[in-house]
Design a protein around this motif. Structure first.
Motif, mmCIF file in Angstrom:
data_model
loop_
_atom_site.group_PDB
_atom_site.id
_atom_site.type_symbol
_atom_site.label_atom_id
_atom_site.label_comp_id
_atom_site.label_asym_id
_atom_site.label_seq_id
_atom_site.Cartn_x
_atom_site.Cartn_y
_atom_site.Cartn_z
ATOM 1 N N UNK A 57 0.838 -1.206 0.000
ATOM 2 C CA UNK A 57 0.000 0.000 0.000
ATOM 3 C C UNK A 57 0.871 1.254 0.000
ATOM 4 N N UNK A 58 1.928 1.246 0.816
ATOM 5 C CA UNK A 58 2.832 2.387 0.848
ATOM 6 C C UNK A 58 3.474 2.603 -0.522
ATOM 7 N N UNK A 59 3.879 1.538 -1.187
ATOM 8 C CA UNK A 59 4.492 1.659 -2.516
ATOM 9 C C UNK A 59 3.514 2.314 -3.503
ATOM 10 N N UNK A 60 2.253 1.874 -3.477
ATOM 11 C CA UNK A 60 1.244 2.450 -4.391
ATOM 12 C C UNK A 60 1.070 3.947 -4.127
ATOM 13 N N UNK A 61 0.917 4.305 -2.846
ATOM 14 C CA UNK A 61 0.741 5.717 -2.498
ATOM 15 C C UNK A 61 1.964 6.541 -2.895
ATOM 16 N N UNK A 62 3.155 5.999 -2.623
ATOM 17 C CA UNK A 62 4.389 6.728 -2.942
ATOM 18 C C UNK A 62 4.511 6.928 -4.457
ATOM 19 N N UNK A 63 4.137 5.923 -5.223
ATOM 20 C CA UNK A 63 4.191 6.054 -6.689
ATOM 21 C C UNK A 63 3.195 7.096 -7.168
ATOM 22 N N UNK A 64 1.970 7.112 -6.577
ATOM 23 C CA UNK A 64 0.972 8.111 -6.955
ATOM 24 C C UNK A 64 1.466 9.526 -6.648
ATOM 25 N N UNK A 65 2.133 9.688 -5.505
ATOM 26 C CA UNK A 65 2.586 11.017 -5.092
ATOM 27 C C UNK A 65 3.833 11.492 -5.845
ATOM 28 N N UNK A 66 4.736 10.573 -6.183
ATOM 29 C CA UNK A 66 6.041 10.981 -6.716
ATOM 30 C C UNK A 66 6.313 10.496 -8.141
ATOM 31 N N UNK A 67 5.532 9.539 -8.600
ATOM 32 C CA UNK A 67 5.750 8.864 -9.888
ATOM 33 C C UNK A 67 7.017 7.995 -9.879
ATOM 34 N N UNK A 68 7.542 7.742 -8.706
ATOM 35 C CA UNK A 68 8.679 6.827 -8.593
ATOM 36 C C UNK A 68 8.164 5.400 -8.734
ATOM 37 N N UNK A 69 8.906 4.561 -9.461
ATOM 38 C CA UNK A 69 8.396 3.207 -9.745
ATOM 39 C C UNK A 69 9.371 2.083 -9.378
ATOM 40 N N UNK A 70 10.501 2.427 -8.804
ATOM 41 C CA UNK A 70 11.486 1.381 -8.504
ATOM 42 C C UNK A 70 11.722 1.312 -6.997
ATOM 43 N N UNK A 71 11.598 0.082 -6.446
ATOM 44 C CA UNK A 71 11.714 -0.124 -5.001
ATOM 45 C C UNK A 71 12.621 -1.316 -4.711
ATOM 46 N N UNK A 72 13.320 -1.209 -3.618
ATOM 47 C CA UNK A 72 14.080 -2.358 -3.112
ATOM 48 C C UNK A 72 13.297 -2.898 -1.930
ATOM 49 N N UNK A 73 12.801 -4.131 -2.109
ATOM 50 C CA UNK A 73 12.008 -4.742 -1.051
ATOM 51 C C UNK A 73 12.882 -5.686 -0.233
ATOM 52 N N UNK A 74 12.612 -5.723 1.064
ATOM 53 C CA UNK A 74 13.387 -6.559 1.973
ATOM 54 C C UNK A 74 12.441 -7.396 2.807
ATOM 55 N N UNK A 75 12.791 -8.664 2.924
ATOM 56 C CA UNK A 75 12.056 -9.581 3.796
ATOM 57 C C UNK A 75 13.067 -10.177 4.754
ATOM 58 N N UNK A 76 12.739 -10.185 6.029
ATOM 59 C CA UNK A 76 13.625 -10.787 7.024
ATOM 60 C C UNK A 76 12.786 -11.627 7.973
ATOM 61 N N UNK A 77 13.351 -12.724 8.391
ATOM 62 C CA UNK A 77 12.696 -13.547 9.391
ATOM 63 C C UNK A 77 13.765 -14.197 10.254
#
Length: 138
Positions: free
Chosen positions: A107-127
């Motif tokens: 959801x944050x990625x979608x909102x950030x893209x709508x606000x900034x038009x940025x489309x590239x993200x580095x996603x991290x998963x840790x467990x």
């Protein structure tokens, strides 16, 4: 009292009068003469095993393979996070923050893209993972 450390680089010496020791020492010698280092090493390993088993030489303890599996630790929640790596001259570096579920991050990625038009993200998963011993087959 601790046992002295055994030098595994020194080839084992066959026991006099033992057929198995003599046979393996002969195999090792023939391999050395032929330049077959693999067979020479194998003969040393087999000779050490034979001596440990039949002559009670070598390590006083027997270590057996104990199978383990890696499983996710249920007592700790996983963490999901995204960081924006879009931008004109430099990365934006905006971050979603850490969440125990991927949905708020997306959801944050979608909102950030709508606000900034940025489309590239580095996603991290840790467990957290734990090693669990596999029960032997009965």
């Amino acid at each position: 009292m601790r046992e002295p450390v055994r030098d595994i680089d020194t080839p084992p010496v066959p026991y006099a009068g033992c057929e198995e020791c003599t046979s393996l020492a002969l195999l090792r010698h023939e391999a050395r003469v032929c330049g077959d280092g693999t067979t020479e090493t194998d003969a040393n390993v087999l000779l050490r095993r034979h001596q440990a088993k039949d002559h009670r030489v070598g390590f006083p303890r027997i270590f057996r393979y104990v199978p383990y599996v890696i499983v996710q630790d249920d007592s700790a929640e996983p963490e999901y996070e995204a960081r924006c790596v879009s931008g004109d001259a430099t990365d934006c570096d905006a971050t979603s923050g850490s969440h125990p579920d991927p949905a708020p991050v997306e959801d944050w990625q979608r909102r950030h893209t709508q606000e900034t038009r940025h489309t590239r993200y580095r996603r991290t998963f840790a467990d957290y993972a734990v090693m669990e011993r596999v029960a032997p087959d009965s």
